[in-house]
Motif scaffolding. Sequence first.
Motif, short mmCIF file in Angstrom:
data_model
loop_
_atom_site.label_atom_id
_atom_site.label_comp_id
_atom_site.label_asym_id
_atom_site.label_seq_id
_atom_site.Cartn_x
_atom_site.Cartn_y
_atom_site.Cartn_z
N SER A 85 41.92 43.47 8.44
CA SER A 85 40.72 44.29 8.58
C SER A 85 41.06 45.78 8.70
O SER A 85 42.01 46.16 9.37
CB SER A 85 39.94 43.87 9.82
N PHE A 87 38.79 47.84 10.00
CA PHE A 87 37.92 48.38 11.04
C PHE A 87 37.97 47.62 12.37
O PHE A 87 37.59 48.17 13.39
CB PHE A 87 36.47 48.40 10.54
N GLY A 88 38.40 46.36 12.34
CA GLY A 88 38.43 45.61 13.59
C GLY A 88 37.07 45.32 14.17
O GLY A 88 36.87 45.42 15.38
N GLY A 89 36.12 44.99 13.30
CA GLY A 89 34.80 44.59 13.78
C GLY A 89 33.73 45.64 13.57
O GLY A 89 34.02 46.77 13.17
N ARG A 90 32.47 45.27 13.85
CA ARG A 90 31.35 46.16 13.50
C ARG A 90 31.34 47.44 14.36
O ARG A 90 30.95 48.50 13.89
CB ARG A 90 30.01 45.42 13.61
N GLY A 91 31.82 47.34 15.59
CA GLY A 91 31.90 48.55 16.41
C GLY A 91 32.92 49.52 15.85
O GLY A 91 32.76 50.74 15.95
N GLY A 92 33.96 48.97 15.24
CA GLY A 92 34.98 49.81 14.63
C GLY A 92 34.48 50.52 13.39
O GLY A 92 34.80 51.69 13.15
N ALA A 94 31.38 51.39 12.81
CA ALA A 94 30.44 52.42 13.26
C ALA A 94 31.17 53.62 13.85
O ALA A 94 30.89 54.77 13.51
CB ALA A 94 29.47 51.83 14.28
N ALA A 95 32.14 53.36 14.71
CA ALA A 95 32.86 54.46 15.37
C ALA A 95 33.72 55.24 14.37
O ALA A 95 33.99 56.43 14.58
CB ALA A 95 33.72 53.93 16.51
N GLY A 175 43.55 52.91 15.93
CA GLY A 175 43.12 51.51 15.84
C GLY A 175 43.62 50.63 16.96
O GLY A 175 43.31 49.44 17.00
N LEU A 180 44.25 51.36 11.93
CA LEU A 180 43.02 50.98 11.23
C LEU A 180 42.56 52.19 10.41
O LEU A 180 43.24 53.22 10.37
CB LEU A 180 41.94 50.55 12.23
#
Lengths: 227, 227
Positions: A85, A87-92, A94-95, A175, A180
């Motif tokens: 990944s 981004f490491g997830g949806r919070g990643g 967005a941030a 990350g 990331l």
Amino acid sequence: MTITLYSLCGADAARPFSPHCWKVVMALRHKGLSFEERPLAFTVIPTVENGASKTVPVLRDGQELISDSFRIAQYLEEAYPDAPSLFGGRGGVAAARLVEGYSLHVVHSVITRILLIDIHDMLAPADQAYFRKSREERLGKSFEEMAAGRDAAIAALPAALQPLRHTLAFQSYVGGTTPLFGDYILFGALQWLRVTTGSIHLPGDDPVSLWFDRCLGLYDGAARAVA
Amino acid sequence: MTITLYSLCGADAARPFSPHCWKVVMALRHKGLSFEERPLAFTVIPTVENGASKTVPVLRDGQELISDSFRIAQYLEEAYPDAPSLFGGRGGVAAARLVEGYSLHVVHSVITRILLIDIHDMLAPADQAYFRKSREERLGKSFEEMAAGRDAAIAALPAALQPLRHTLAFQSYVGGTTPLFGDYILFGALQWLRVTTGSIHLPGDDPVSLWFDRCLGLYDGAARAVA
């Protein structure tokens, strides 16, 4: 199927320097994807892919044609979900937009004042004319005025990087324990500075320098090989 | 079992103002946890919980006693995994440190120069003496010198918030479609400014103002009720 990345270069195609293109180069390597990089001079960009984009990076992946570094990263994340990944997830995800905002509006604004003349000097004559005109219009100053602020900009760079330095007091990468896309966003800014001026203009023992060096070492040192 | 949050106030306990404590207030509400907030004057902080911390926020949750806003958020995420996530995954946790760095080193550095005298005037006399001495030592300037820069700091605030404004061009919150801890980090900074000076000193139609207003409206407008 070959992935093609259109990126940016001056007279020497072996030294692509665009910060936004470097973000994508690192993202492609992060995903373990093989790709062909095609560095273009400024004035050549409108002639490829039927003039699809006025700017690079542009990514061609089969039928898909995507411009804008962040949109390309999001595309890669969705198209190649089984690769590591970005981004490491949806919070990643967005941030990462805030990381982009910080890089553009705090870090780039200082770096631009350091490297403008260096970029100009890397370009072929036709691109030099385009570059000077477009940048003087965008920044509202002559190249000569901007060059006069170069030393002050170098002096201002460590403070502009304090948010990154703060982050690196807690973790090895933006990350976390591994890089990331947020790392590649900020790496792109400093790689732009390094390729165009030969230096990131920071002390070697600055945590930002040590992090940058870790990034240069990723993927068999592919980013270090461009200098 | 009651959760107790030790926060910071001046002479009026109904107007807690610390940016770091506001982050935790919002994080607790985000998690849907009931808690008792105990605002303390600066000079009272060392007398509670056996002097466990020189600074607030401090969170007491049963046997657990945690200081530092980021560590408290991480604790809440781990201790209450079934409540809504504060970070949206591991990439979000990691990137929140960069949001924190940006808030501290770009946003706070401007806000501090706006509100210092306002905070001083909210404090009881014993706290005023402590506050002036500690801040003048930390910032290397007298209060009077800093007050002289207040108008310039207000003028510099919109540019310091450009990275947040950039983010809000793509999404409603730093967290994406809904707020995450990254929003509360930056909300804390502007709530600090609002509670101490009565204004966030931005045009009402600035995307940052609109976002701040959305944050004030969260959780039945609990943060708006403090002014």
